[in-house]
Design a protein around this motif. Structure first.
Motif, PDB file in Angstrom:
ATOM      1  N   THR A 360       0.825  -1.202   0.000  1.00 46.75           N
ATOM      2  CA  THR A 360       0.000   0.000   0.000  1.00 46.75           C
ATOM      3  C   THR A 360       0.862   1.256   0.000  1.00 46.75           C
ATOM      4  O   THR A 360       0.583   2.226  -0.730  1.00 46.75           O
ATOM      5  N   ILE A 361       1.899   1.253   0.816  1.00 47.51           N
ATOM      6  CA  ILE A 361       2.827   2.396   0.822  1.00 47.51           C
ATOM      7  C   ILE A 361       3.418   2.607  -0.560  1.00 47.51           C
ATOM      8  O   ILE A 361       3.484   3.735  -1.076  1.00 47.51           O
ATOM      9  N   SER A 362       3.858   1.521  -1.201  1.00 47.45           N
ATOM     10  CA  SER A 362       4.486   1.633  -2.517  1.00 47.45           C
ATOM     11  C   SER A 362       3.519   2.173  -3.567  1.00 47.45           C
ATOM     12  O   SER A 362       3.902   2.956  -4.432  1.00 47.45           O
ATOM     13  N   GLU A 363       2.247   1.777  -3.474  1.00 49.93           N
ATOM     14  CA  GLU A 363       1.253   2.218  -4.451  1.00 49.93           C
ATOM     15  C   GLU A 363       0.901   3.698  -4.293  1.00 49.93           C
ATOM     16  O   GLU A 363       0.613   4.383  -5.274  1.00 49.93           O
ATOM     17  N   ILE A 364       0.927   4.199  -3.075  1.00 50.43           N
ATOM     18  CA  ILE A 364       0.467   5.562  -2.812  1.00 50.43           C
ATOM     19  C   ILE A 364       1.606   6.573  -2.769  1.00 50.43           C
ATOM     20  O   ILE A 364       1.414   7.750  -3.083  1.00 50.43           O
ATOM     21  N   ALA A 365       2.795   6.142  -2.395  1.00 46.96           N
ATOM     22  CA  ALA A 365       3.920   7.067  -2.226  1.00 46.96           C
ATOM     23  C   ALA A 365       4.304   7.728  -3.545  1.00 46.96           C
ATOM     24  O   ALA A 365       4.158   7.125  -4.615  1.00 46.96           O
ATOM     25  N   PRO A 366       4.796   8.952  -3.501  1.00 47.43           N
ATOM     26  CA  PRO A 366       5.326   9.581  -4.719  1.00 47.43           C
ATOM     27  C   PRO A 366       6.463   8.745  -5.302  1.00 47.43           C
ATOM     28  O   PRO A 366       7.145   8.011  -4.572  1.00 47.43           O
ATOM     29  N   VAL A 367       6.667   8.849  -6.611  1.00 49.91           N
ATOM     30  CA  VAL A 367       7.694   8.051  -7.286  1.00 49.91           C
ATOM     31  C   VAL A 367       9.073   8.317  -6.692  1.00 49.91           C
ATOM     32  O   VAL A 367       9.904   7.412  -6.587  1.00 49.91           O
ATOM     33  N   ASP A 368       9.330   9.553  -6.299  1.00 45.08           N
ATOM     34  CA  ASP A 368      10.652   9.900  -5.769  1.00 45.08           C
ATOM     35  C   ASP A 368      10.687   9.896  -4.237  1.00 45.08           C
ATOM     36  O   ASP A 368      11.574  10.497  -3.618  1.00 45.08           O
ATOM     37  N   VAL A 445       8.657  19.266  10.274  1.00 44.27           N
ATOM     38  CA  VAL A 445       9.290  18.417   9.262  1.00 44.27           C
ATOM     39  C   VAL A 445       8.263  17.381   8.784  1.00 44.27           C
ATOM     40  O   VAL A 445       7.805  16.557   9.572  1.00 44.27           O
ATOM     41  N   PRO A 446       7.885  17.388   7.493  1.00 43.35           N
ATOM     42  CA  PRO A 446       6.731  16.606   7.036  1.00 43.35           C
ATOM     43  C   PRO A 446       7.009  15.128   6.765  1.00 43.35           C
ATOM     44  O   PRO A 446       6.678  14.602   5.701  1.00 43.35           O
ATOM     45  N   VAL A 447       7.601  14.435   7.725  1.00 46.12           N
ATOM     46  CA  VAL A 447       7.809  12.996   7.589  1.00 46.12           C
ATOM     47  C   VAL A 447       6.493  12.265   7.862  1.00 46.12           C
ATOM     48  O   VAL A 447       5.737  12.643   8.760  1.00 46.12           O
ATOM     49  N   VAL A 448       6.240  11.213   7.095  1.00 48.87           N
ATOM     50  CA  VAL A 448       5.127  10.313   7.394  1.00 48.87           C
ATOM     51  C   VAL A 448       5.724   9.101   8.110  1.00 48.87           C
ATOM     52  O   VAL A 448       6.455   8.309   7.511  1.00 48.87           O
ATOM     53  N   PHE A 449       5.434   8.972   9.395  1.00 46.85           N
ATOM     54  CA  PHE A 449       5.929   7.852  10.190  1.00 46.85           C
ATOM     55  C   PHE A 449       4.869   6.745  10.194  1.00 46.85           C
ATOM     56  O   PHE A 449       3.721   6.982  10.597  1.00 46.85           O
ATOM     57  N   VAL A 450       5.227   5.563   9.734  1.00 49.00           N
ATOM     58  CA  VAL A 450       4.324   4.412   9.799  1.00 49.00           C
ATOM     59  C   VAL A 450       4.929   3.424  10.801  1.00 49.00           C
ATOM     60  O   VAL A 450       5.972   2.822  10.536  1.00 49.00           O
ATOM     61  N   VAL A 451       4.301   3.297  11.947  1.00 44.63           N
ATOM     62  CA  VAL A 451       4.779   2.370  12.973  1.00 44.63           C
ATOM     63  C   VAL A 451       4.020   1.056  12.831  1.00 44.63           C
ATOM     64  O   VAL A 451       2.789   1.014  12.982  1.00 44.63           O
ATOM     65  N   LEU A 502      -5.594   2.172   5.967  1.00 42.44           N
ATOM     66  CA  LEU A 502      -4.208   2.607   5.745  1.00 42.44           C
ATOM     67  C   LEU A 502      -4.113   3.472   4.497  1.00 42.44           C
ATOM     68  O   LEU A 502      -3.435   4.507   4.497  1.00 42.44           O
ATOM     69  N   ARG A 503      -4.789   3.065   3.453  1.00 44.34           N
ATOM     70  CA  ARG A 503      -4.755   3.837   2.202  1.00 44.34           C
ATOM     71  C   ARG A 503      -5.289   5.255   2.429  1.00 44.34           C
ATOM     72  O   ARG A 503      -4.666   6.242   2.004  1.00 44.34           O
ATOM     73  N   ASP A 504      -6.402   5.371   3.120  1.00 46.50           N
ATOM     74  CA  ASP A 504      -6.969   6.695   3.398  1.00 46.50           C
ATOM     75  C   ASP A 504      -6.031   7.521   4.278  1.00 46.50           C
ATOM     76  O   ASP A 504      -5.838   8.720   4.049  1.00 46.50           O
ATOM     77  N   ALA A 505      -5.448   6.888   5.285  1.00 55.00           N
ATOM     78  CA  ALA A 505      -4.564   7.602   6.207  1.00 55.00           C
ATOM     79  C   ALA A 505      -3.313   8.105   5.491  1.00 55.00           C
ATOM     80  O   ALA A 505      -2.860   9.234   5.734  1.00 55.00           O
ATOM     81  N   LEU A 506      -2.747   7.285   4.606  1.00 55.77           N
ATOM     82  CA  LEU A 506      -1.560   7.697   3.859  1.00 55.77           C
ATOM     83  C   LEU A 506      -1.869   8.869   2.939  1.00 55.77           C
ATOM     84  O   LEU A 506      -1.075   9.814   2.819  1.00 55.77           O
ATOM     85  N   GLU A 507      -2.988   8.822   2.280  1.00 56.57           N
ATOM     86  CA  GLU A 507      -3.355   9.919   1.376  1.00 56.57           C
ATOM     87  C   GLU A 507      -3.542  11.217   2.149  1.00 56.57           C
ATOM     88  O   GLU A 507      -3.115  12.289   1.699  1.00 56.57           O
ATOM     89  N   ARG A 508      -4.154  11.141   3.345  1.00 55.73           N
ATOM     90  CA  ARG A 508      -4.298  12.344   4.167  1.00 55.73           C
ATOM     91  C   ARG A 508      -2.933  12.849   4.629  1.00 55.73           C
ATOM     92  O   ARG A 508      -2.655  14.058   4.607  1.00 55.73           O
ATOM     93  N   ALA A 509      -2.080  11.927   5.049  1.00 54.84           N
ATOM     94  CA  ALA A 509      -0.763  12.317   5.568  1.00 54.84           C
ATOM     95  C   ALA A 509       0.079  12.992   4.495  1.00 54.84           C
ATOM     96  O   ALA A 509       0.741  14.010   4.742  1.00 54.84           O
ATOM     97  N   LEU A 510       0.054  12.446   3.285  1.00 58.28           N
ATOM     98  CA  LEU A 510       0.860  13.004   2.196  1.00 58.28           C
ATOM     99  C   LEU A 510       0.310  14.333   1.696  1.00 58.28           C
ATOM    100  O   LEU A 510       1.027  15.078   1.014  1.00 58.28           O
ATOM    101  N   ALA A 511      -0.928  14.644   2.050  1.00 62.77           N
ATOM    102  CA  ALA A 511      -1.527  15.920   1.645  1.00 62.77           C
ATOM    103  C   ALA A 511      -1.250  17.032   2.650  1.00 62.77           C
ATOM    104  O   ALA A 511      -1.589  18.194   2.403  1.00 62.77           O
ATOM    105  N   THR A 512      -0.618  16.699   3.791  1.00 65.07           N
ATOM    106  CA  THR A 512      -0.329  17.703   4.812  1.00 65.07           C
ATOM    107  C   THR A 512       1.100  18.202   4.695  1.00 65.07           C
ATOM    108  O   THR A 512       1.937  17.600   4.029  1.00 65.07           O
ATOM    109  N   LEU A 517       1.948  10.614  12.140  1.00 65.28           N
ATOM    110  CA  LEU A 517       2.250   9.223  12.494  1.00 65.28           C
ATOM    111  C   LEU A 517       1.016   8.359  12.273  1.00 65.28           C
ATOM    112  O   LEU A 517      -0.086   8.722  12.689  1.00 65.28           O
ATOM    113  N   ILE A 518       1.237   7.227  11.600  1.00 67.08           N
ATOM    114  CA  ILE A 518       0.182   6.240  11.388  1.00 67.08           C
ATOM    115  C   ILE A 518       0.585   4.960  12.113  1.00 67.08           C
ATOM    116  O   ILE A 518       1.629   4.372  11.807  1.00 67.08           O
TER     117      ILE A 518
END
Length: 525
Positions: A360-368, A445-451, A502-512, A517-518
């Motif tokens: 899921t992370i790989s599908e949603i994350a930016p290419v870079d 610092v806009p890190v997305v932490f997935v624990v 998880l998919r919804d949470a990642l999309e929200r996190a990457l939009a901030t 932290l997820i």
């Protein structure tokens, strides 16, 4: 008159070391006095987190940050993470505050007895100047030493009253110096390697972290494509030197003698670029290399070359050598076998399989996107599911200990503000560097932490099975609420238990624009 402190800041400025990571004490105050406006001070709540942030920053930026720590107490507390900077070859310069020079020998409060000896085994160089007049020269020496290959951490202890002394006329000569690194292999030596490759029946490439650290990934791809050979990543990787989506990517070598020898046995020539030979971990003994195979190692680390138990070695800059080989070796036309299809793990009703999290992370994350990973028990799931394409896309603990990942992600994001960092951290690992969340919040610092919360030290469980260990204490970690922990440090957080959540949470996190932290509820597979 210019003070030692003024001259030191001038030296740091000349080397681009205007980002300082620190956890201050009384011995550091005179150094931090009149802190320059063009410098940034990133404070951490724990010395281990401070050093991990600096380690990540050094690796991602290629520049040496300064780490300001307090005497023996601060330096000693940081040494668990300092071990990682050795293996990751991070050019981190640690500056520890010492008591006033006239009273060090009395071992008064917060004096550091034999200060240079404390971190010496884990540094390329550790010094304490013999006089105030030698502070700037000593600082220059540890900076130059940290940045020369093989890069690595250095340490300088400075009595705090030295900073107020006047600099002399020779100080400007020290500040103005340039120190240049080694160049490259002679044409004759390069020709030896080319001849060996061209004469081989079935060559194979094994790439290590120095390929990625020296921006040689694209040259490695060109070399592999000319040879038409499989490409393995050396075991226990701290960085990713080759695109995992490339047709010639074969995977990660296992961290044991027999496993590596078996996988490389079809090849009569093994070319190792930018890696130790090899960083074994699990005990599966055997012959290092199959009969009839030859190994050539190219590294810019004399120690790496000297301690290798097999193969011929060339001491040379990895990027330059890889580029020249990619332009010189003969082109081959080879058809590679198709990759094996792996069956993904299955989720449970209230918890995800690690495969699901990383897919899921790989599908949603930016290419870079930049992936920072410290989840030991789920390493296989990560590499099976996440595609890494660009240089500098993966960082992980290099020394085998915990506490690097979470705060290092903060330093990496500071060094690469135009790329998004996603840190996948195990719940056991997260607790070693949890205070890094505070620094992320303070500096936005806009890190997305997935624990990945599986509520156990999964690696210990796996090792216990492998070593047939019975009757050991429990390695479970129940009752840790990472959402509340994160919110207490000022970081937005939520808990998820399904792929859709998880998919919804990642999309929200990457939009901030700030840290998130997820808490991903998983199970130990």
């Amino acid at each position: 008159m210019t003070t030692i402190r003024d001259a030191a800041y001038g030296l740091l400025r000349r080397h681009g070391m205007t980002t300082v990571f620190g956890n201050p004490g009384s011995n550091e105050l005179l150094f931090l006095k009149e802190f320059p406006e063009d410098f940034t001070y990133v404070m951490g709540l724990h010395e281990g987190a401070v050093l991990a942030m600096a380690d990540g920053y050094a690796q991602a930026s290629g520049r040496a940050p300064l780490v300001s720590l307090h005497s023996a107490a601060g330096t000693g507390t940081s040494m668990g993470v300092l071990a990682n900077t050795v293996q990751s070859k991070s050019p981190v310069v640690v500056l520890s505050g010492q008591q006033v020079r006239s009273m060090v020998g009395q071992q008064i409060m917060v004096a550091s007895t034999d200060a240079a000896q404390l971190p010496k085994p884990l540094t390329k160089l550790s010094l304490e100047p013999l006089s105030p007049k030698d502070v700037v020269r000593s600082l220059a020496e540890v900076i130059h030493t940290a940045n020369l290959h093989p890069k690595g951490p250095t340490h300088l202890s400075v009595p705090y009253d030295d900073w107020e002394h006047d600099a002399d006329a020779n100080t400007e000569l020290t500040v103005a110096r340039d120190v240049l690194d080694a160049t490259g292999l002679s044409e004759a030596r390069l020709a030896e390697i080319v001849d060996a490759i061209d004469a081989s029946r079935s060559p194979v490439l094994v790439l290590g972290p120095e390929v990625d650290a020296t921006d040689a990934n694209e040259h490695a791809v060109l070399l592999a494509e000319r040879l038409g050979c499989p490409v393995w990543i050396a075991p226990s990787p701290a960085r990713c030197p080759f695109p995992t989506s490339h047709a010639q990517f074969a995977g990660l070598l296992p961290a044991n003698v027999a496993g590596i020898a078996e996988l490389l046995s079809p090849h009569d020539l093994v070319v190792v670029l930018g890696a130790a030979v090899f960083r074994y971990h699990h005990d599966r003994p055997g012959r290092y290399l199959a009969e009839g195979s030859r190994l050539i190692q190219i590294s810019q680390d004399p120690s790496e070359i000297s301690r290798a138990p097999m193969g011929d070695a060339y001491l040379a800059p990895v990027a330059d050598t890889t580029a020249r080989l990619s332009e010189t070796v003969a082109v081959r036309d080879v058809e590679l076998p198709a990759r094996a299809v792996r069956i993904a793990g299955i989720d449970r009703a209230d918890r995800m399989h690690p495969d699901t999290v990383f897919r899921t992370i790989s599908e949603i994350a930016p290419v870079d996107a930049i992936h920072v990973v410290e989840s030991t028990s789920t390493a296989e799931a990560f590499w099976n599911n996440v595609e890494l394409c660009a240089q500098g896309s993966f960082y992980s603990a290099a020394a085998g200990g915990l506490g690097f990942g979470l705060p290092a992600a903060v330093g990496i994001q500071l060094a690469q503000p135009h790329r998004r960092v996603i840190a996948s951290i195990g719940d056991g690992s997260a607790n070693f560097g949890i205070t890094g969340l505070w620094s992320a919040a303070q500096h936005d610092v806009p890190v997305v932490f997935v624990v990945l919360r599986n509520e156990t030290y999964g690696a210990m469980v796996s090792f216990g099975r492998r070593l047939d260990v019975e009757g050991a204490p429990s390695f479970d970690l129940p009752g840790i609420d990472f959402v509340r922990l994160a919110e207490g440090y000022g970081v937005t957080a939520e808990s998820v238990a399904t792929e859709a959540q998880l998919r919804d949470a990642l999309e929200r996190a990457l939009a901030t624009d700030g840290p998130v932290l997820i808490e991903a509820r998983t199970f130990h597979a």
